[in-house]
Motif scaffolding. Structure first.
Motif, PDB file in Angstrom:
ATOM      1  N   GLU A   1       9.232   0.978  -7.912  1.00  0.00           N
ATOM      2  CA  GLU A   1       9.691   0.524  -6.599  1.00  0.00           C
ATOM      3  C   GLU A   1       8.853  -0.664  -6.111  1.00  0.00           C
ATOM      4  N   LEU A   2       7.553  -0.617  -6.382  1.00  0.00           N
ATOM      5  CA  LEU A   2       6.663  -1.704  -5.967  1.00  0.00           C
ATOM      6  C   LEU A   2       7.026  -3.002  -6.670  1.00  0.00           C
ATOM      7  N   ILE A   3       7.294  -2.924  -7.968  1.00  0.00           N
ATOM      8  CA  ILE A   3       7.655  -4.126  -8.725  1.00  0.00           C
ATOM      9  C   ILE A   3       8.978  -4.691  -8.218  1.00  0.00           C
ATOM     10  N   LEU A   4       9.943  -3.819  -7.978  1.00  0.00           N
ATOM     11  CA  LEU A   4      11.235  -4.257  -7.463  1.00  0.00           C
ATOM     12  C   LEU A   4      11.072  -4.902  -6.082  1.00  0.00           C
ATOM     13  N   TRP A   5      10.323  -4.250  -5.208  1.00  0.00           N
ATOM     14  CA  TRP A   5      10.107  -4.778  -3.864  1.00  0.00           C
ATOM     15  C   TRP A   5       9.393  -6.135  -3.931  1.00  0.00           C
ATOM     16  N   ALA A   6       8.376  -6.230  -4.793  1.00  0.00           N
ATOM     17  CA  ALA A   6       7.633  -7.479  -4.926  1.00  0.00           C
ATOM     18  C   ALA A   6       8.533  -8.613  -5.414  1.00  0.00           C
ATOM     19  N   ALA A   7       9.410  -8.306  -6.367  1.00  0.00           N
ATOM     20  CA  ALA A   7      10.329  -9.322  -6.876  1.00  0.00           C
ATOM     21  C   ALA A   7      11.304  -9.771  -5.789  1.00  0.00           C
ATOM     22  N   GLU A   8      11.817  -8.821  -5.023  1.00  0.00           N
ATOM     23  CA  GLU A   8      12.770  -9.154  -3.967  1.00  0.00           C
ATOM     24  C   GLU A   8      12.123  -9.984  -2.857  1.00  0.00           C
ATOM     25  N   ASN A   9      10.840  -9.785  -2.644  1.00  0.00           N
ATOM     26  CA  ASN A   9      10.142 -10.486  -1.565  1.00  0.00           C
ATOM     27  C   ASN A   9       9.245 -11.619  -2.055  1.00  0.00           C
TER      28      ASN A   9
ATOM     29  N   GLU B   1       0.834  -1.206   0.000  1.00  0.00           N
ATOM     30  CA  GLU B   1       0.000   0.000   0.000  1.00  0.00           C
ATOM     31  C   GLU B   1       0.870   1.258   0.000  1.00  0.00           C
ATOM     32  N   ALA B   2       1.964   1.244   0.765  1.00  0.00           N
ATOM     33  CA  ALA B   2       2.856   2.400   0.829  1.00  0.00           C
ATOM     34  C   ALA B   2       3.568   2.644  -0.502  1.00  0.00           C
ATOM     35  N   LEU B   3       3.790   1.597  -1.269  1.00  0.00           N
ATOM     36  CA  LEU B   3       4.515   1.722  -2.533  1.00  0.00           C
ATOM     37  C   LEU B   3       3.600   1.793  -3.758  1.00  0.00           C
ATOM     38  N   LYS B   4       2.285   1.835  -3.554  1.00  0.00           N
ATOM     39  CA  LYS B   4       1.371   1.787  -4.696  1.00  0.00           C
ATOM     40  C   LYS B   4       1.506   2.987  -5.637  1.00  0.00           C
ATOM     41  N   ASP B   5       1.991   4.119  -5.143  1.00  0.00           N
ATOM     42  CA  ASP B   5       2.155   5.296  -5.992  1.00  0.00           C
ATOM     43  C   ASP B   5       3.494   5.308  -6.725  1.00  0.00           C
ATOM     44  N   GLU B   6       4.352   4.341  -6.427  1.00  0.00           N
ATOM     45  CA  GLU B   6       5.655   4.221  -7.083  1.00  0.00           C
ATOM     46  C   GLU B   6       5.758   2.827  -7.708  1.00  0.00           C
ATOM     47  N   PRO B   7       5.206   2.661  -8.927  1.00  0.00           N
ATOM     48  CA  PRO B   7       5.119   1.326  -9.524  1.00  0.00           C
ATOM     49  C   PRO B   7       6.471   0.639  -9.722  1.00  0.00           C
TER      50      PRO B   7
END
Length: 73
Positions: free
Chosen positions: A61-69, A53-59
């Motif tokens: 960063e969200l994709i990178l974070w999702a891949a890492e996790n 939710e915190a990263l939803k405005d930064e796609p």
């Protein structure tokens, strides 16, 4: 050294992994900027949803974070 056509490296690794020498430490020397903090504790599902939710405005960063996790967004 020649190997037969049906030689399978993965099968050899599965059967003889205990014979492969392993060093006690890595020779990689990462700089302090490259070191990451490692969390030993598993996070709750709520924590992951909050981060998403915190990263939803930064796609990007969200994709990178999702891949890492290992998450689907």
């Amino acid at each position: 050294m020649e190997f037969p056509e049906d030689f399978n490296q993965l099968e050899l690794l599965d059967t003889h992994e205990h014979l492969i020498p392993r060093g006690p430490t890595s020779s990689w020397t990462a700089s302090k900027d490259e070191e990451e903090e490692v969390d030993e504790e598993p996070h709750s599902e709520e924590w992951y949803h909050e981060k998403e939710e915190a990263l939803k405005d930064e796609p990007k960063e969200l994709i990178l974070w999702a891949a890492e996790n290992n998450r689907n967004c």
